[in-house]
Scaffold this active site. Sequence first.
Site, PDB file in Angstrom:
ATOM      1  N   CYS A   9     -59.817 -16.880  -8.000  1.00 53.40           N
ATOM      2  CA  CYS A   9     -60.547 -16.308  -9.142  1.00 53.40           C
ATOM      3  C   CYS A   9     -60.639 -14.809  -8.890  1.00 53.40           C
ATOM      4  O   CYS A   9     -61.697 -14.278  -8.553  1.00 53.40           O
ATOM      5  CB  CYS A   9     -61.931 -16.932  -9.278  1.00 53.40           C
ATOM      6  SG  CYS A   9     -61.925 -18.730  -9.510  1.00 53.40           S
ATOM      7  N   ALA A  10     -59.532 -14.107  -9.065  1.00 52.42           N
ATOM      8  CA  ALA A  10     -59.392 -12.742  -8.560  1.00 52.42           C
ATOM      9  C   ALA A  10     -60.197 -11.713  -9.335  1.00 52.42           C
ATOM     10  O   ALA A  10     -60.514 -10.647  -8.805  1.00 52.42           O
ATOM     11  CB  ALA A  10     -57.919 -12.346  -8.550  1.00 52.42           C
ATOM     12  N   GLY A  21     -61.240  -6.859  -6.613  1.00 56.50           N
ATOM     13  CA  GLY A  21     -61.951  -6.265  -5.493  1.00 56.50           C
ATOM     14  C   GLY A  21     -61.697  -6.986  -4.176  1.00 56.50           C
ATOM     15  O   GLY A  21     -61.391  -6.358  -3.160  1.00 56.50           O
ATOM     16  N   LYS A  22     -61.814  -8.305  -4.184  1.00 58.64           N
ATOM     17  CA  LYS A  22     -61.583  -9.057  -2.949  1.00 58.64           C
ATOM     18  C   LYS A  22     -60.095  -9.192  -2.656  1.00 58.64           C
ATOM     19  O   LYS A  22     -59.702  -9.310  -1.496  1.00 58.64           O
ATOM     20  CB  LYS A  22     -62.270 -10.425  -3.032  1.00 58.64           C
ATOM     21  CG  LYS A  22     -63.788 -10.294  -3.128  1.00 58.64           C
ATOM     22  CD  LYS A  22     -64.455 -11.639  -3.222  1.00 58.64           C
ATOM     23  CE  LYS A  22     -65.910 -11.465  -3.614  1.00 58.64           C
ATOM     24  NZ  LYS A  22     -66.053 -10.988  -5.009  1.00 58.64           N
ATOM     25  N   CYS A  36     -71.924 -15.377  -5.778  1.00 62.01           N
ATOM     26  CA  CYS A  36     -72.969 -14.345  -5.710  1.00 62.01           C
ATOM     27  C   CYS A  36     -74.247 -14.944  -6.285  1.00 62.01           C
ATOM     28  O   CYS A  36     -74.918 -14.339  -7.117  1.00 62.01           O
ATOM     29  CB  CYS A  36     -72.552 -13.079  -6.449  1.00 62.01           C
ATOM     30  SG  CYS A  36     -71.961 -13.345  -8.131  1.00 62.01           S
TER      31      CYS A  36
END
Length: 448
Positions: free
Chosen positions: A244-245, A249-250, A368
């Site tokens: 789930c890009a 950022g990750k 999160c």
Amino acid sequence: MTPGAQVAAAIDILTAIETGDRPADDVAADYFRRRRYIGAKDRAHIAGHVYSVLRHRAALDWWSAKRFVDIRPRSRVLAALVLIEDWRPEAISACCDGDRFRPARLSEAEERLVRSLSNHTLRHPEMSRAVANDLPEWLEPYLERVFGKQLEREMVAFNAPAPTDLRVNLLKTNRETARRALAGDGIQAEPTPWSPIGLRLRERVPLGGLAAFKEGLVEVQDESSQIAALLTDARPGMRVVDFCAGAGGKTLALAAGMANRGKLVACEVSLYRLERAARRLRRAGVCNVERRALSSEQDKWVKRHARGFDRVFVDVPCLGTGTWRRNPDAKWRMRPEDLAELIERQQQILRSAARLVRPGGRLVYATCSLLREEDEAQAETFLTAETDFSLLPAARAWSETIGGTSPGGEDYLRLTAAQHGTDGFFVAIFERCAASPGENPSLCPIAS
């Protein structure tokens, strides 16, 4: 701009937020983009008014209701000026004079409101626990189960502004060199306490014009998110999926850990987000990423590449309760039915992504979120359903990747604003049994 014009702008932005469905930062950015004459200092003052209201809306509404004033963006701003920003009633009346660029004159009810509040603080003993902590009433029991007596302490931290955290791009530099580059632009940064690749700015600054940012030496990324990427342990030469890009950022952090060697696939259902990711990848000097648009978590691509990857990172959609420092408006858009829908969707995404993990590979589940229903409960449900996976203790992964003792738990990693100074974040790591052909995966040993 005059103080009155700044207040008027804040009311306009809050009205647009309440009547639309876009995040507050998007609404504010659009407002300023259409009014380029508003300078940086004025924007900061306006944003200060807006976010004071968004962080403390429950308490502000309580006071307005107690004073029999209609609850709307204007009344919230007036109450916030008194209770949070310490404006005197006379100053508020002066800035609300009906000028073309300033708010309309105070009504009699509004005049009574600001004068009566001048002798009070934001909190009141008669407030419910949810209102006193600026929470939606329906969410308070969920958070009480997580934090117990520490709820008030955590909510103070989550209702405060977040610092600006940067991740150092190891493809181009190291932390000390990046820190010196920022200092060359007059920006003071300190090493983050937990992430070995993070820097924390002492104050908010426009990053777009900084040489260190334009050259791809640093990226904006909260320390908690940096840690989640580090715990994935994506190494050079591996095959890795960021399932789930989002805007990447990750993905950027994983690519840096891989030193641009191996294959990294960034999967996302939003073409717009993948396009945004492309710009960030170029700036960071990343060249080992394939961007893959999926129709859903059940896309045929997943089946075709089953058991083909060493690491699969899954940062699932969630309520986002851990991001309230940055997105306080999100708490007021949440509904109980949203949580129920997300819990089902998270499990679907996680179990579909698990198909990509090779025997002996790892699946990293991240949110999160602060809620056990989206965190530990989801991990336990997954382990019950997928018997060829076992839990890899987060403390062990921390020791192997970052070094030292995990600050956020043994089996799972849970980070919070009050305890760790980060966004709220949860990480669970699963390992697929390295079973031989024909061997029953249910006999896999439990990771320890």
